[in-house]
Design an enzyme around this catalytic site. Structure first.
Site, mmCIF file in Angstrom:
data_model
loop_
_atom_site.group_PDB
_atom_site.id
_atom_site.type_symbol
_atom_site.label_atom_id
_atom_site.label_comp_id
_atom_site.label_asym_id
_atom_site.label_seq_id
_atom_site.Cartn_x
_atom_site.Cartn_y
_atom_site.Cartn_z
ATOM 1 N N THR A 159 0.872 -1.185 0.000
ATOM 2 C CA THR A 159 0.000 0.000 0.000
ATOM 3 C C THR A 159 0.906 1.231 0.000
ATOM 4 O O THR A 159 1.602 1.486 0.987
ATOM 5 C CB THR A 159 -0.905 0.020 1.246
ATOM 6 O OG1 THR A 159 -1.625 -1.206 1.293
ATOM 7 C CG2 THR A 159 -1.882 1.180 1.184
ATOM 8 N N LYS B 274 -7.626 1.502 -2.788
ATOM 9 C CA LYS B 274 -7.209 1.056 -1.447
ATOM 10 C C LYS B 274 -7.399 2.193 -0.433
ATOM 11 O O LYS B 274 -7.738 1.969 0.727
ATOM 12 C CB LYS B 274 -5.747 0.600 -1.500
ATOM 13 C CG LYS B 274 -5.134 0.212 -0.165
ATOM 14 C CD LYS B 274 -5.672 -1.095 0.401
ATOM 15 C CE LYS B 274 -5.080 -1.358 1.776
ATOM 16 N NZ LYS B 274 -5.481 -2.633 2.346
ATOM 17 N N LYS C 220 0.472 5.003 8.327
ATOM 18 C CA LYS C 220 1.088 5.256 7.019
ATOM 19 C C LYS C 220 -0.006 5.376 5.959
ATOM 20 O O LYS C 220 -0.019 6.307 5.155
ATOM 21 C CB LYS C 220 2.055 4.099 6.722
ATOM 22 C CG LYS C 220 2.705 4.067 5.373
ATOM 23 C CD LYS C 220 2.050 3.135 4.375
ATOM 24 C CE LYS C 220 2.030 1.691 4.767
ATOM 25 N NZ LYS C 220 1.438 0.813 3.772
HETATM 26 N N1 LIG Z 1 -0.966 -6.966 7.379
HETATM 27 C C1 LIG Z 1 -2.134 -6.669 6.834
HETATM 28 O O1 LIG Z 1 -3.202 -7.034 7.349
HETATM 29 C C2 LIG Z 1 -2.189 -5.897 5.532
HETATM 30 C C3 LIG Z 1 -3.401 -5.867 4.840
HETATM 31 C C4 LIG Z 1 -3.468 -5.173 3.643
HETATM 32 C C5 LIG Z 1 -2.357 -4.501 3.151
HETATM 33 N N2 LIG Z 1 -1.187 -4.526 3.862
HETATM 34 C C6 LIG Z 1 -0.034 -3.779 3.308
HETATM 35 O O2 LIG Z 1 0.883 -4.748 2.801
HETATM 36 C C7 LIG Z 1 2.224 -4.286 3.007
HETATM 37 C C8 LIG Z 1 2.986 -5.316 3.840
HETATM 38 O O3 LIG Z 1 2.317 -5.492 5.087
HETATM 39 P P1 LIG Z 1 2.820 -6.588 6.139
HETATM 40 O O4 LIG Z 1 1.804 -6.620 7.214
HETATM 41 O O5 LIG Z 1 3.211 -7.833 5.434
HETATM 42 O O6 LIG Z 1 4.122 -5.827 6.697
HETATM 43 P P2 LIG Z 1 5.371 -6.458 7.448
HETATM 44 O O7 LIG Z 1 4.966 -7.701 8.175
HETATM 45 O O8 LIG Z 1 5.996 -5.343 8.208
HETATM 46 O O9 LIG Z 1 6.327 -6.899 6.261
HETATM 47 C C9 LIG Z 1 6.992 -6.003 5.430
HETATM 48 C C10 LIG Z 1 8.057 -6.786 4.692
HETATM 49 O O10 LIG Z 1 8.742 -5.939 3.789
HETATM 50 C C11 LIG Z 1 10.144 -6.085 3.978
HETATM 51 N N3 LIG Z 1 10.802 -4.798 3.729
HETATM 52 C C12 LIG Z 1 10.454 -3.603 4.244
HETATM 53 N N4 LIG Z 1 11.287 -2.649 3.812
HETATM 54 C C13 LIG Z 1 12.157 -3.252 2.994
HETATM 55 C C14 LIG Z 1 13.261 -2.777 2.250
HETATM 56 N N5 LIG Z 1 13.590 -1.466 2.226
HETATM 57 N N6 LIG Z 1 13.939 -3.663 1.533
HETATM 58 C C15 LIG Z 1 13.598 -4.961 1.545
HETATM 59 N N7 LIG Z 1 12.563 -5.473 2.244
HETATM 60 C C16 LIG Z 1 11.858 -4.618 2.957
HETATM 61 C C17 LIG Z 1 10.282 -6.446 5.434
HETATM 62 O O11 LIG Z 1 11.547 -7.060 5.657
HETATM 63 P P3 LIG Z 1 12.099 -7.363 7.147
HETATM 64 O O12 LIG Z 1 11.707 -8.792 7.397
HETATM 65 O O13 LIG Z 1 13.540 -7.144 7.062
HETATM 66 O O14 LIG Z 1 11.409 -6.390 8.077
HETATM 67 C C18 LIG Z 1 9.105 -7.395 5.617
HETATM 68 O O15 LIG Z 1 9.392 -8.690 5.165
HETATM 69 C C19 LIG Z 1 2.116 -2.910 3.691
HETATM 70 O O16 LIG Z 1 2.174 -1.901 2.721
HETATM 71 C C20 LIG Z 1 0.740 -2.963 4.333
HETATM 72 O O17 LIG Z 1 0.206 -1.658 4.472
HETATM 73 C C21 LIG Z 1 -1.081 -5.224 5.017
#
Ligand SMILES: NC(=O)c1ccc[n+]([C@@H]2O[C@H](COP(=O)([O-])OP(=O)(O)OC[C@H]3O[C@@H](n4cnc5c(N)ncnc54)[C@H](OP(=O)(O)O)[C@@H]3O)[C@@H](O)[C@H]2O)c1
Length: 290
Positions: A97, A172, A240
């Site tokens: 997102t 979104k 965010k």
């Molecule tokens: N969780 C939900 O329910 C949900 C629902 C809809 C949409 N989203 C969206 O989906 C996205 C991911 O959400 P999430 O919950 O999966 O987040 P998350 O658990 O924090 O995972 C983010 C992932 O991205 C990696 N990452 C972040 N910055 C990076 C960089 N600069 N270079 C390489 N890898 C990087 C992180 O690596 P590390 O392992 O090193 O931290 C981690 O594996 C977000 O934009 C969120 O808003 C989430």
């Protein structure tokens, strides 16, 4: 079956990439914290890349699901990013997102490399990712969306083409605006029920059969009653997202009074140390009296 790179193995990306491997695609993964990519490969048998560029090399599809605009810029545009490794004709499908402006910028950068781009943010939470039941809203050309559809069907129950690059992200934003107010209302209702001396579970059992029902009510009330917020969609990510929504609204000359207020409530969750708590933790703010 396709050659697919998956970048970002967080709460969402890890299970999404898992579905693709289970379906028989050849999946190469990259994650900033390499141990998580190792764990994924042990579980699913894919290949681990050392950089996003290495993951993208030779892939037909590159799927990304990282944190925010800066993270996405980093994995695509920075040194050793996807842009360095992507082959002409490949398609980048971004599930992060982010702002609509960044989606449009990336579409233009990839076009220079004769590669395609669709912004494809998701809804349905970690549960939806794990069960393969996400809703995906896409921006880009219809040809690119149709090309990616069979791959995304590995973890989606609905895939909708909304319009040109950026349209998925704008959709979104609508989702997040709707969810923010709804979550505060759910927290206030449950708080009221408890303070009024009602059995909160019984209240939810009856009102979830009527007009007040929602995905959040059905899927979050049990953990809210238990005061368990160590799961789900992180408050840091919600803030965010709301910043992106409020920015876009300013650009459109719109006021979003409830969204702004709920954003302030989430700032209080962060003050309580709950940045990684699920967004249903607005109830904890009410209970704390902050
Ligand atoms: N969780 C939900 O329910 C949900 C629902 C809809 C949409 N989203 C969206 O989906 C996205 C991911 O959400 P999430 O919950 O999966 O987040 P998350 O658990 O924090 O995972 C983010 C992932 O991205 C990696 N990452 C972040 N910055 C990076 C960089 N600069 N270079 C390489 N890898 C990087 C992180 O690596 P590390 O392992 O090193 O931290 C981690 O594996 C977000 O934009 C969120 O808003 C989430």
């Amino acid at each position: 079956m396709s050659k697919i790179a998956f970048i970002g193995l967080g709460n969402m990306g890890y299970p999404m990439a898992g579905h693709l491997a289970r379906l028989g695609h050849s999946v190469t993964v990259f994650n900033r914290t390499a141990s998580r990519a190792r764990a994924w490969c042990l579980e699913h048998g894919g290949t681990q890349a050392a950089t996003p560029a290495e993951a993208a090399a030779g892939a037909d599809f590159i799927m990304s699901c990282v944190g925010n605009d800066d993270d996405l810029r980093q994995i695509i545009l920075a040194k050793n990013g996807v842009l360095e490794g992507i082959q002409p004709g490949a398609l980048l499908v971004d599930h992060t997102t982010v702002s609509a402006a960044l989606a449009r910028e990336l579409a233009a950068s990839l076009a220079v490399r004769s590669a395609g781009f669709i912004d494809a943010p998701v809804s349905g939470g970690q549960q939806g990712a794990t069960s393969g039941q996400l809703a995906i809203m896409c921006g880009g050309s219809s040809a690119d969306v149709e090309r990616a559809r069979p791959v995304m069907e590995g973890y989606a129950r609905a895939i909708t083409h909304m319009g040109p690059a950026g349209s998925g992200q704008l959709t979104k934003m609508v989702n997040q605006i709707c969810v923010a107010g709804l979550l505060e209302a759910l927290a206030e209702g449950m708080y009221f029920a408890e303070k009024a001396g009602l059995d909160v579970q019984k209240v939810i059992d009856v009102i979830s059969q009527g007009a007040a029902s929602s995905w959040q009510m059905v899927n979050r009330h049990k953990t809210m009653i238990a005061g368990d917020y160590e799961h789900g969609f992180a408050v840091d990510w919600m803030r965010k997202d709301l910043a992106i929504c409020l920015d876009e609204a300013r650009r459109l000359g719109l006021e979003l009074p409830v969204t702004e207020q709920v954003d302030g409530r989430y700032a209080r969750v962060q003050d309580m140390g709950g940045g990684r708590w699920d967004t249903s933790s607005l109830l904890a703010v009410l209970k704390s009296g902050r």
